[in-house]
Design an enzyme around this catalytic site. Structure first.
Site, PDB file in Angstrom:
ATOM      1  N   LYS A  75       1.044  -1.182   0.075  1.00 38.42           N
ATOM      2  CA  LYS A  75      -0.045   0.035   0.131  1.00 38.42           C
ATOM      3  C   LYS A  75       0.949   1.321   0.005  1.00 38.42           C
ATOM      4  O   LYS A  75       1.638   1.256   0.885  1.00 38.42           O
ATOM      5  CB  LYS A  75      -0.910  -0.018   1.157  1.00 38.42           C
ATOM      6  CG  LYS A  75      -1.839   1.213   1.301  1.00 38.42           C
ATOM      7  CD  LYS A  75      -2.986   0.987   2.445  1.00 38.42           C
ATOM      8  CE  LYS A  75      -3.995   1.823   2.447  1.00 38.42           C
ATOM      9  NZ  LYS A  75      -5.127   1.750   3.686  1.00 38.42           N
ATOM     10  N   SER A 150      -9.709   1.670   2.657  1.00 40.02           N
ATOM     11  CA  SER A 150      -8.936   2.549   1.965  1.00 40.02           C
ATOM     12  C   SER A 150      -7.908   1.786   1.082  1.00 40.02           C
ATOM     13  O   SER A 150      -7.462   2.113   0.177  1.00 40.02           O
ATOM     14  CB  SER A 150      -8.426   3.784   2.558  1.00 40.02           C
ATOM     15  OG  SER A 150      -7.414   3.106   3.514  1.00 40.02           O
ATOM     16  N   SER A 174     -10.106  -0.535   6.950  1.00 42.04           N
ATOM     17  CA  SER A 174      -9.637  -0.546   5.461  1.00 42.04           C
ATOM     18  C   SER A 174      -8.967  -1.729   4.971  1.00 42.04           C
ATOM     19  O   SER A 174      -8.475  -1.635   3.649  1.00 42.04           O
ATOM     20  CB  SER A 174      -8.496   0.680   5.497  1.00 42.04           C
ATOM     21  OG  SER A 174      -9.163   1.908   5.379  1.00 42.04           O
TER      22      SER A 174
END
Ligand code: GLN
Length: 486
Positions: A75, A150, A174
């Site tokens: 990420k 997210s 997330s």
């Protein structure tokens, strides 16, 4: 792509080289990215170098670890030395960290191959990746829908076979919610189990890094590799990390009767009936596997969402004060004094959702409102923690849906922040209490979209969570379904 274990066997038996496997992932990325947009940066050159190093070890007859040569997505809120780390924000567009996060360092030391940095909602604020300043990631199961957020890029990349496993971060859901939307496994560990050093901070008392995989075993292997005490993170726990994958067994009968609690507040009103039906079926399945099922009430859970949306923006407003045009990334070129440099940099650099949260947080923390909002929210946080403690006196694991619905259409909720926030209803309580939670596939709705089942465990209950999740997974074939990306 195959599982970590299968790929490991192929590499050590010299059936395939790490370079070949990495190339397979890179080809897949090249083929699919025009449709998916899961990656913000693809690190082709570095990935091939890392893979070559693994192959050199094999050629020299050296032993390699289980993650050596495995393609991994990271990420883009995890700092990677020398590789741009944007947090999907304009304010960090050109930020190249001078240091490496602990988790990515651990993966590199284990021989893992980073294929790229994945897309996210700006600063991990959102539930759909639509808050990324650069691109919206598509859901591999239906390209017109969001992958969740997210960590949407990390979830979509794994679901679409662009990498084998990936890392995400979870502040209010997330990792688990995008795992649910993309039909993969995602785990948020106990607060403090994984070092946050080098994770760009959103809400520091809630943030945790965790793994995505297409199976429970892959996620378990990845967590063992990244967990553990780190003196660089003052909230890091001094605990021994088990080899989670080693204790997985395909049934629940070998252990003393497992007690599973169903959080009654998460069923019924507001829940998509197809999600409810799939979760109910999963509960029956767990019972068949030998678990005892108990309905459990956690009355304070309904305050989770409002509590989170005071605490998380408060912490965010403090954490994001550092982006002032002086130290990192963007500096507005058209300012003629210091104050206007601050304000212009921040107004040009941050997106709408990030600004909204900075404003909410600054308001909640201001003198005169602090007691009414922030302090009150902290008290409710304690009540939620107590609900969990009470529940865990009579059960070992708690179960609920991961999200109230399956993946929604891109654009469907962008103008209505509150309906977007509702996505996190079921995942937020575990963050507020610091507990581990896993989401795994438990079916599909009539549109062919994946449904996620959430299991929450006691503090440091990861081993047991993985065991229960694995036993369930092995009794189904949900995790074997693959999206046809059209
Ligand atoms: N969707 C939640 C939010 O917008 C959770 C995000 C997260 O876990 N990083 O804050």
């Amino acid at each position: 792509m195959a599982s970590i274990r299968e790929l490991h066997e192929q590499i050590i038996s010299k059936e395939r080289s790490a370079v070949e496997i990495t190339q397979e992932a890179l080809n897949r990325i090249q083929e699919l990215e025009p449709k998916l947009h899961s990656f913000l940066t693809v690190t082709t050159e570095q990935a091939l170098k890392q893979a070559q190093a693994v192959d050199a070890k094999i050629a020299a007859g050296e032993e390699i670890g289980i993650l050596a040569g495995i393609p991994i997505g990271i990420k883009d809120n995890l700092c990677t030395k020398g590789i741009v780390t944007t947090c999907a924000s304009r304010i960090l567009e050109n930020f190249v960290p001078p240091y490496e996060s602990t988790v990515t360092q651990k993966l590199a030391d284990a021989g893992g191959v980073m294929v790229g940095k994945t897309n996210l909602d700006e600063f991990a604020m959102g539930s759909s990746t639509e808050n990324s300043a650069y691109q919206v990631t598509a859901n591999p199961w239906d390209l017109s829908r969001v992958p969740g957020g997210s960590s949407g890029g990390s979830a979509a990349a794994v679901a679409a076979d662009e990498c084998v496993v990936s890392l995400g971060s979870d502040t209010g859901g997330s990792i688990r919610q995008p795992a649910s939307f993309c039909g993969v496994v995602g785990m948020k560990p106990t607060y403090g189990l994984v070092s946050r050093y080098g994770l760009v901070a959103y809400a520091s008392s809630l943030d945790q890094i965790g793994p995505f995989g297409r199976s429970v075993e892959d996620a378990a292997i990845l967590l063992s590799a990244i967990a553990g005490y780190d003196p660089q993170d003052s909230t890091s726990l001094k605990v021994k990390v088990p080899d989670y994958a080693a204790t997985l067994k395909p049934d629940l009968k070998v252990r003393k009767k497992l007690r599973i609690g169903i959080i009654t507040e998460t069923l019924g009103e507001g829940l998509d009936p197809e999600v409810e039906a799939a979760v109910t079926k999963a509960i029956d399945q767990l019972q068949e596997l030998g678990a005892e099922i108990h309905p459990i009430s956690c009355p304070s859970f309904r305050y989770g969402l409002p509590t989170y949306y005071i605490i998380a923006p408060s912490e965010a407003s403090a954490n994001l004060a550092r982006y002032d045009g002086v130290k990192y990334g963007l500096r507005s070129p058209d300012a003629d004094n210091l104050l206007s440099m601050y304000t212009r940099t921040r107004s040009q650099g941050f997106g709408a959702e990030v600004k909204r949260r900075i404003m909410i947080g600054t308001y909640a923390l201001s003198a005169g409102y602090y007691d009414a909002y922030y302090l009150k929210a902290q008290k409710v946080r304690t009540l939620i923690k107590k609900d969990f403690e009470k529940a865990f006196q009579s059960v070992d694991v708690l179960i609920s849906p991961t999200a109230p619905t399956t993946a929604f259409r891109a654009g469907e909720k962008t103008t209505d922040p509150l309906s977007m926030y509702l996505n996190d209803l079921m995942t937020i309580p575990a963050n507020l209490a610091g507990l581990p939670g896993i989401s795994l596939p438990c079916g599909f709705d009539s549109k062919g979209l994946p449904i996620g089942l959430q299991m929450v465990g006691k503090v440091l209950g990861e081993e047991q969570l993985f065991q229960v999740a694995y036993a369930y997974e092995q009794s189904t074939n949900w995790h074997l379904q693959k999206p046809k990306i059209a």
